[in-house]
Scaffold this motif. Structure first.
Motif, PDB file in Angstrom:
ATOM      1  N   GLY A 105       0.802  -1.213   0.000  1.00 24.58           N
ATOM      2  CA  GLY A 105       0.000   0.000   0.000  1.00 24.58           C
ATOM      3  C   GLY A 105       0.836   1.266   0.000  1.00 24.58           C
ATOM      4  N   THR A 106       1.945   1.244   0.725  1.00 23.32           N
ATOM      5  CA  THR A 106       2.782   2.438   0.806  1.00 23.32           C
ATOM      6  C   THR A 106       3.285   2.809  -0.586  1.00 23.32           C
TER       7      THR A 106
ATOM      8  N   ASP B 184      -7.577   4.962  -1.154  1.00 26.85           N
ATOM      9  CA  ASP B 184      -6.776   3.935  -0.513  1.00 26.85           C
ATOM     10  C   ASP B 184      -7.775   2.935   0.083  1.00 26.85           C
TER      11      ASP B 184
ATOM     12  N   GLN C  60      -8.157  -1.051   3.703  1.00 25.78           N
ATOM     13  CA  GLN C  60      -8.951  -1.682   4.766  1.00 25.78           C
ATOM     14  C   GLN C  60     -10.294  -2.218   4.278  1.00 25.78           C
TER      15      GLN C  60
ATOM     16  N   HIS D 273      -1.907  -7.980   2.649  1.00 29.04           N
ATOM     17  CA  HIS D 273      -1.871  -8.540   4.003  1.00 29.04           C
ATOM     18  C   HIS D 273      -3.008  -8.045   4.887  1.00 29.04           C
ATOM     19  N   LYS D 274      -3.911  -7.257   4.285  1.00 30.26           N
ATOM     20  CA  LYS D 274      -5.102  -6.852   5.046  1.00 30.26           C
ATOM     21  C   LYS D 274      -6.269  -7.785   4.738  1.00 30.26           C
TER      22      LYS D 274
ATOM     23  N   HIS E 288      -3.906   7.383   5.954  1.00 29.00           N
ATOM     24  CA  HIS E 288      -2.738   6.626   6.424  1.00 29.00           C
ATOM     25  C   HIS E 288      -1.490   7.435   6.099  1.00 29.00           C
TER      26      HIS E 288
END
Ligand SMILES: Cc1ncc(COP(=O)(O)O)c(C=O)c1O
Length: 383
Positions: free
Chosen positions: A73-74, A179, A182, A204-205, A100
Motif C-alpha cells: 500500500g505504501t 486507498d 482496509q 496482508h489486510k 494513512h
C-alpha cells in the motif's frame, strides 16, 4: 509458530489463508523462473502472474492493463501522489485529515518540497468526511483528491462514490484516488461503482501476502517510481515477485467470494462485542465514531474507571488488539492524531483500544475479551 490466545488486530495485518499459503509455497517451488525469460518454466511463471491479474480484475471490475502489482500500500499510494506532483506544475492535492501515513506523509513531504499545494479536509465530530467539504476544498488548481475508502483506526467508511461524483461534476478532469487497504473483504470494492481513477490494494489486510496492487484507469496518467527492466509495462520495473503476486490474486478472489458471509459474521461478533461492552461497563464506556457507517469488523473504544480519570487497559490484557495504526508509534503521552482528527477527545483518544476482528474470530473470542477486560479493570480499580 505464534499462538496468541485471541488475535483481534486484523486491521494491522491478517494471517495468511491456508489456500494462499499453499499456492505461494507451490509457486516458490515450481514457479520460480524469471517470467521474462524464454523457457517453458518462464512461461509458467508469466501465466501465474496473468492468472493473478485476472483475479484482481474480476474482483475490482476493471481490465488487466489497469492493474500494476507493487510491494504494498505504501508504494501504491506514493506512486499516485508522486505521479501527480510530476505531471502538473505545482498541482493542488486534497486529502482527508485522517489518511494513512503513506498518503499524508507523502503529501506533506511533496508540499514541503514545494512540488504541490495541499489541503487536508477536516472530519465531522463523528469521524466522517462530508462530500461537500471535499468539494469545497477543491480549486481550479486541484488535480487530485485522495480519500481513503475506510479508516484503519475508527473503521469509518467514507462515501467515496459520492465524493467522486460531486468533485468530478464540479471540476471535470479532476482525478480521484482511494486507498482501499482496509476495505477489501469487508465491504464491496468496485472501481466502476466508486468512479475512482486510482485505487490501492494491500494483500496482508485480506489474508494475503505482503504485496499490493494499484488500479489505474486506462485514461488516468501514471508515472513509475522506479526505473529498470520495464516489467509491469514499465510502471513497476524489477523481476516480478511471482509467488507473492500469485498469492495476492487468490487472496483477493477468496476475500471477494466470501464477502457477504464473512462480513455478516464479523458484524455479528462486533455487535455482540459492543453490546457486551455496554452491558458490562455502561457509562464508563465510550465507543468512538459509532454513529458513522463503519467497517463490520472494527470497534474503537475506551473504558474509564471510577477511581482513575482514565486508564489504558491494553498493556495488561491477554488478547492482541492495538491502540491505533500499527505503524504509528504511540507513546503514553501522545494519542493518535487521526483519532483526534476524527472528533475523539484527547482523554478518550489517549485510552482508546482498537479491536479489529477477522474472519477467524468467534463469539467465544469476544467472551474471552470481555472476561479479560473485566479482570483487568477490576485489578486496576483495586490499585
Ligand atoms: C489504510 C492503509 N493504507 C495503507 C497502508 C500501508 O500498507 P503497507 O504498510 O502494507 O505498505 C495501511 C497499512 O497499515 C493502511 O492501513
Amino acid at each position: 509458530m505464534i499462538k496468541w490466545k485471541v488475535y483481534v488486530d486484523n486491521n494491522g495485518t491478517t494471517p495468511l489463508r491456508e489456500e494462499v499459503c499453499q499456492l505461494i509455497t507451490k509457486t516458490l517451488k515450481c514457479g520460480w523462473a524469471n517470467p521474462s525469460s524464454q523457457s517453458d518454466e518462464a512461461d509458467e511463471a508469466a501465466r501465474l502472474i496473468k492468472i493473478s491479474r485476472e483475479k484482481v480484475c474480476n474482483v475490482l471490475n476493471c481490465s488487466e492493463e489497469e492493474i500494476t502489482f507493487t510491494s504494498g500500500g505504501t508504494e501504491s499510494n506514493n506512486m499516485v501522489l508522486n505521479s501527480i506532483s510530476k505531471l502538473y506544475a505545482k498541482p493542488h492535492i486534497v486529502v482527508s485529515a485522517v489518511e494513512h501515513d503513506s498518503v499524508s506523509a507523502c503529501a506533506r513531504n511533496l508540499n514541503k518540497q514545494g512540488l504541490i499545494t495541499l489541503t487536508e479536509v477536516e472530519l465531522n465530530s463523528d469521524g466522517n468526511i462530508l462530500p461537500e467539504d471535499v468539494c469545497a476544498a477543491c480549486t481550479s488548481e486541484t488535480r487530485l483528491v485522495s480519500i481513503m475508502l475506510a479508516n484503519n483506526e475508527t473503521g469509518v467508511v467514507f462515501d467515496v462514490a459520492t465524493i467522486t461524483r460531486l468533485v468530478k461534476k464540479e471540476r471535470p478532469g479532476l482525478l480521484v484516488h482511494t486507498d482501499a487497504a482496509q476495505a477489501l473483504g469487508k465491504i464491496p470494492v468496485d472501481v466502476s461503482a466508486l468512479g475512482v481513477d486510482y485505487l490501492t490494494l494491500v494483500g496482508h489486510k485480506f489474508y494475503g501476502p505482503r504485496v499490493g496492487a494499484l488500479y489505474h484507469r486506462l485514461t488516468a496518467p501514471l508515472l513509475p517510481l522506479l526505473f529498470g527492466g520495464g516489467q509491469e509495462c514499465g510502471m513497476r520495473p524489477g523481476t516480478e515477485n511471482t509467488p507473492m503476486i500469485a498469492g495476492l490474486g487468490l487472496a483477493a478472489q477468496l476475500a471477494s467470494q466470501g464477502l457477504s458471509r464473512h462480513s455478516r459474521h464479523m458484524l455479528k461478533c462486533r455487535d455482540y462485542l459492543e453490546s457486551r461492552l455496554l452491558e458490562t461497563f455502561g457509562d464508563k464506556l465510550v465507543i468512538n465514531c459509532k454513529d458513522s457507517p463503519r467497517l463490520p469488523n472494527t470497534s474503537n473504544f475506551a473504558i474509564f474507571l471510577e477511581n482513575c480519570r482514565s486508564v489504558n487497559v491494553l498493556e495488561r490484557v491477554k488478547f492482541v488488539a492495538s491502540k491505533g495504526a500499527a505503524c504509528h508509534s504511540h507513546t503514553a503521552t501522545k494519542p493518535s492524531q487521526n483519532l483526534l482528527n476524527s472528533g475523539v477527545s484527547y482523554e478518550v483518544a489517549m485510552n482508546s483500544i482498537r479491536v479489529s476482528l477477522g474472519i477467524h474470530n468467534s463469539i467465544e473470542d469476544v467472551d474471552f475479551i470481555i472476561e479479560d477486560l473485566i479482570k483487568v479493570t477490576n485489578e486496576l480499580a483495586q490499585l
